[in-house]
Design a protein around this motif. Sequence first.
Motif, short mmCIF file in Angstrom:
data_model
loop_
_atom_site.label_atom_id
_atom_site.label_comp_id
_atom_site.label_asym_id
_atom_site.label_seq_id
_atom_site.Cartn_x
_atom_site.Cartn_y
_atom_site.Cartn_z
N THR A 112 0.80 -1.27 -0.06
CA THR A 112 0.08 -0.05 -0.02
C THR A 112 0.86 1.28 0.17
N ARG A 113 2.04 1.30 0.66
CA ARG A 113 2.95 2.16 0.64
C ARG A 113 4.07 2.42 -0.65
N GLY A 114 4.28 1.14 -1.28
CA GLY A 114 5.13 0.96 -2.31
C GLY A 114 6.50 0.90 -1.69
N ASP A 115 6.57 0.40 -0.58
CA ASP A 115 7.81 0.52 0.27
C ASP A 115 8.30 -0.90 0.38
N TYR A 116 8.98 -1.62 -0.57
CA TYR A 116 9.76 -2.91 -0.43
C TYR A 116 10.90 -3.04 -0.02
N GLU A 117 11.50 -1.96 0.50
CA GLU A 117 12.82 -2.01 1.09
C GLU A 117 12.90 -1.81 2.56
N SER A 118 11.87 -1.92 3.23
CA SER A 118 11.62 -1.73 4.56
C SER A 118 12.59 -2.55 5.53
N PRO A 119 13.53 -2.17 6.39
CA PRO A 119 14.21 -3.22 7.31
C PRO A 119 13.09 -4.12 8.29
N GLU A 120 11.92 -3.58 8.18
CA GLU A 120 10.90 -4.62 8.89
C GLU A 120 10.80 -5.99 8.14
N LEU A 121 10.63 -5.57 6.98
CA LEU A 121 10.59 -6.82 5.88
C LEU A 121 11.73 -7.87 6.28
N THR A 122 12.73 -7.20 6.31
CA THR A 122 14.08 -8.22 6.61
C THR A 122 13.97 -8.68 7.82
N ASP A 123 13.48 -8.11 8.73
CA ASP A 123 13.49 -8.76 10.05
C ASP A 123 12.40 -9.59 10.12
N ALA A 124 11.51 -9.54 9.54
CA ALA A 124 10.47 -10.55 9.27
C ALA A 124 10.79 -11.62 8.77
N VAL A 125 11.59 -11.82 7.68
CA VAL A 125 12.15 -12.68 7.14
C VAL A 125 13.19 -13.80 7.82
N THR A 126 13.97 -12.93 8.68
CA THR A 126 14.88 -13.41 9.38
C THR A 126 14.07 -14.30 10.72
N ARG A 127 13.15 -13.56 11.24
CA ARG A 127 12.41 -14.23 12.37
C ARG A 127 11.72 -15.40 12.06
N GLY A 128 11.13 -15.40 10.62
CA GLY A 128 10.55 -16.41 10.25
C GLY A 128 11.47 -17.78 9.83
N ALA A 129 12.70 -17.44 9.39
CA ALA A 129 13.48 -18.63 8.94
C ALA A 129 14.05 -19.13 10.32
N VAL A 130 14.44 -18.32 11.15
CA VAL A 130 15.10 -18.62 12.44
C VAL A 130 13.82 -19.64 13.03
N GLY A 131 12.72 -19.13 13.21
CA GLY A 131 11.56 -19.85 13.98
C GLY A 131 11.55 -21.04 13.10
N GLY A 132 11.36 -21.21 12.05
CA GLY A 132 11.25 -22.51 11.21
C GLY A 132 12.25 -23.38 11.46
N ARG A 133 13.42 -22.92 11.52
CA ARG A 133 14.77 -23.69 12.07
C ARG A 133 14.74 -24.48 13.17
N GLU A 134 14.33 -23.60 14.23
CA GLU A 134 13.95 -23.94 15.56
C GLU A 134 13.08 -24.86 15.88
N ALA A 135 12.08 -24.84 15.02
CA ALA A 135 10.80 -25.85 15.01
C ALA A 135 11.04 -27.08 14.02
N GLY A 136 12.21 -27.09 13.48
CA GLY A 136 12.49 -28.30 12.71
C GLY A 136 12.17 -28.49 11.36
N VAL A 137 11.64 -27.23 10.94
CA VAL A 137 11.17 -27.16 9.43
C VAL A 137 12.48 -27.07 8.63
N ARG A 138 12.33 -28.07 7.45
CA ARG A 138 13.68 -28.47 6.71
C ARG A 138 13.55 -26.96 5.86
N PRO A 139 14.88 -26.72 5.47
CA PRO A 139 15.26 -25.41 4.67
C PRO A 139 14.62 -25.57 3.38
#
Length: 91
Positions: free
Chosen positions: A22-49
């Motif tokens: 909606t803002r046209g802002d795909y460079e936000s550090p919030e997006l990068t942080d959300a990707v990081t949290r998701g990947a780490v959370g998945g790894r910790e839950a045992g989700v295969r890469p």
Amino acid sequence: MHDDDVAPHFADLFVRLGRAATRGDYESPELTDAVTRGAVGGREAGVRPERILAYLRSRLQDEPLADIGDWYRTVLADRIVARAIEAYYRS
């Protein structure tokens, strides 16, 4: 125990992508942080890469991102996937 349900780990990312659209802002550090949290959370839950990467590729292809062309969608998806790989394997 492995839990292959990837979606909960990246729910925040897709909420933030919707806001970014909606803002046209795909460079936000919030997006990068959300990707990081998701990947780490998945790894910790045992989700295969490979499961995480397949989910992200598929979901990003189907996500309704306003005013974004095919070329930039591919670039954005590549960035998100690269960040997820980096975060998943970071110790």
